[in-house]
Write a protein that holds these residues in place. Structure first.
Motif, short mmCIF file in Angstrom:
data_model
loop_
_atom_site.label_atom_id
_atom_site.label_comp_id
_atom_site.label_asym_id
_atom_site.label_seq_id
_atom_site.Cartn_x
_atom_site.Cartn_y
_atom_site.Cartn_z
N ALA A 130 -117.75 29.41 3.23
CA ALA A 130 -118.50 28.76 4.31
C ALA A 130 -119.67 29.64 4.75
CB ALA A 130 -117.58 28.47 5.49
N ILE A 131 -119.42 30.94 4.86
CA ILE A 131 -120.49 31.87 5.26
C ILE A 131 -121.60 31.88 4.22
CG2 ILE A 131 -121.02 34.32 5.57
CD1 ILE A 131 -118.29 34.57 6.94
N SER A 132 -121.22 31.95 2.95
CA SER A 132 -122.23 32.01 1.90
C SER A 132 -123.02 30.71 1.77
CB SER A 132 -121.60 32.37 0.55
OG SER A 132 -120.80 31.30 0.09
N LEU A 133 -122.46 29.63 2.28
CA LEU A 133 -123.16 28.35 2.24
C LEU A 133 -124.11 28.19 3.42
CD1 LEU A 133 -123.17 25.79 0.48
CD2 LEU A 133 -121.50 24.83 2.05
N LEU A 134 -123.74 28.69 4.59
CA LEU A 134 -124.53 28.47 5.80
C LEU A 134 -125.58 29.54 6.08
CD1 LEU A 134 -121.74 27.26 8.23
CD2 LEU A 134 -123.44 25.89 7.05
N VAL A 135 -125.29 30.79 5.75
CA VAL A 135 -126.20 31.88 6.10
C VAL A 135 -127.59 31.74 5.46
CG1 VAL A 135 -126.56 34.37 5.81
CG2 VAL A 135 -124.43 33.51 6.73
N PRO A 136 -127.72 31.39 4.18
CA PRO A 136 -129.08 31.25 3.64
C PRO A 136 -129.88 30.16 4.36
CG PRO A 136 -127.50 31.38 1.85
CD PRO A 136 -126.72 31.28 3.12
N TRP A 137 -129.24 29.06 4.72
CA TRP A 137 -129.96 28.00 5.44
C TRP A 137 -130.36 28.46 6.84
CZ3 TRP A 137 -132.10 24.38 2.84
CH2 TRP A 137 -131.54 23.95 1.65
N ALA A 138 -129.48 29.21 7.50
CA ALA A 138 -129.82 29.73 8.82
C ALA A 138 -130.98 30.72 8.73
CB ALA A 138 -128.59 30.41 9.44
N LEU A 139 -130.96 31.59 7.72
CA LEU A 139 -132.07 32.53 7.54
C LEU A 139 -133.38 31.81 7.26
CD1 LEU A 139 -130.34 35.35 5.45
CD2 LEU A 139 -130.99 35.39 7.86
N LEU A 140 -133.31 30.77 6.44
CA LEU A 140 -134.52 29.99 6.18
C LEU A 140 -135.04 29.33 7.45
CD1 LEU A 140 -136.50 28.84 4.07
CD2 LEU A 140 -134.93 26.91 3.83
N GLY A 141 -134.13 28.79 8.25
CA GLY A 141 -134.53 28.17 9.51
C GLY A 141 -135.18 29.17 10.46
N PHE A 142 -134.58 30.37 10.58
CA PHE A 142 -135.16 31.39 11.44
C PHE A 142 -136.52 31.85 10.91
CE2 PHE A 142 -130.68 32.36 12.85
CZ PHE A 142 -130.86 31.83 14.12
N ALA A 143 -136.67 31.94 9.59
CA ALA A 143 -137.97 32.33 9.01
C ALA A 143 -139.04 31.29 9.33
CB ALA A 143 -137.83 32.53 7.50
N VAL A 144 -138.71 30.02 9.17
CA VAL A 144 -139.67 28.96 9.47
C VAL A 144 -140.01 28.97 10.96
CG1 VAL A 144 -139.94 26.45 9.59
CG2 VAL A 144 -139.06 27.50 7.52
N LEU A 145 -139.01 29.15 11.80
CA LEU A 145 -139.23 29.21 13.24
C LEU A 145 -140.11 30.40 13.60
CD1 LEU A 145 -138.38 27.62 15.74
CD2 LEU A 145 -136.51 29.22 16.02
N GLY A 146 -139.86 31.55 12.98
CA GLY A 146 -140.70 32.73 13.22
C GLY A 146 -142.14 32.50 12.81
N ILE A 147 -142.34 31.85 11.68
CA ILE A 147 -143.71 31.55 11.23
C ILE A 147 -144.40 30.60 12.20
CG2 ILE A 147 -145.02 30.37 9.41
CD1 ILE A 147 -143.01 31.59 7.41
N LEU A 148 -143.65 29.60 12.69
CA LEU A 148 -144.23 28.68 13.66
C LEU A 148 -144.63 29.39 14.96
CD1 LEU A 148 -142.00 25.52 13.19
CD2 LEU A 148 -144.38 25.81 12.50
N PHE A 149 -143.77 30.29 15.45
CA PHE A 149 -144.12 31.05 16.65
C PHE A 149 -145.35 31.93 16.41
CE2 PHE A 149 -139.61 30.66 18.31
CZ PHE A 149 -139.97 29.77 19.31
N TRP A 150 -145.42 32.55 15.23
CA TRP A 150 -146.56 33.40 14.89
C TRP A 150 -147.85 32.59 14.84
CZ3 TRP A 150 -149.12 33.79 9.92
CH2 TRP A 150 -150.04 34.82 9.87
N LEU A 151 -147.79 31.41 14.19
CA LEU A 151 -148.99 30.55 14.14
C LEU A 151 -149.39 30.07 15.53
CD1 LEU A 151 -148.23 28.45 10.94
CD2 LEU A 151 -149.98 30.21 11.23
#
Length: 134
Positions: free
Chosen positions: A71-92
């Motif tokens: 379960a962790i290996s399935l959810l963590v990459p998606w959570a990291l991707l979501g945080f990365a996209v959110l970080g990019i949006l805040f930066w922009l």
């Protein structure tokens, strides 16, 4: 010229229709994540292999650990991707707010050169800098 283009399209049609792409059913994709094989003793590895191979001597605690890892290996990459996209949006958003702030400062100071510089693209600024150097 039109005939040549038509021949190219006809010749490339099998590629466009997916002649060299394997069917999607032939791809095996695991839906339940993966386990972490690191730092396990030999006894733990045997117990985990028994659970992964669905043998009757599988312990429930080991099965629960494996399910948790999957379960962790399935959810963590998606959570990291979501945080990365959110970080990019805040930066922009911050970049856009900085640009708006500079525009307001230029309006307050009534500086036409600042307006011109704000509205220029990078290529225009580079061309202007090249012209100034000449």
């Amino acid at each position: 010229m039109r005939l040549r283009r038509l021949l190219h399209i006809v010749a490339l049609m099998p590629l466009l229709l997916g002649g060299f792409i394997p069917p999607a059913g032939a791809q095996i994709m695991k839906r339940d994540g993966f386990t972490f094989p690191w730092f396990r003793s030999a006894g733990e590895q045997r117990a985990r292999e028994a659970c992964l191979n669905k043998q009757p001597d599988c312990r429930p605690s080991v099965k629960a650990d494996i399910d948790q890892e999957k379960a962790i290996s399935l959810l963590v990459p998606w959570a990291l991707l979501g945080f990365a996209v959110l970080g990019i949006l805040f930066w922009l958003r911050k970049l856009e707010q900085d640009k708006i702030k500079k525009r307001r400062d230029a309006q307050r100071k009534h500086d036409p050169k600042a307006f011109k510089k704000l509205d220029q693209t990078k290529e225009d600024r580079a061309a202007e800098a090249a012209n100034d150097d000449d």
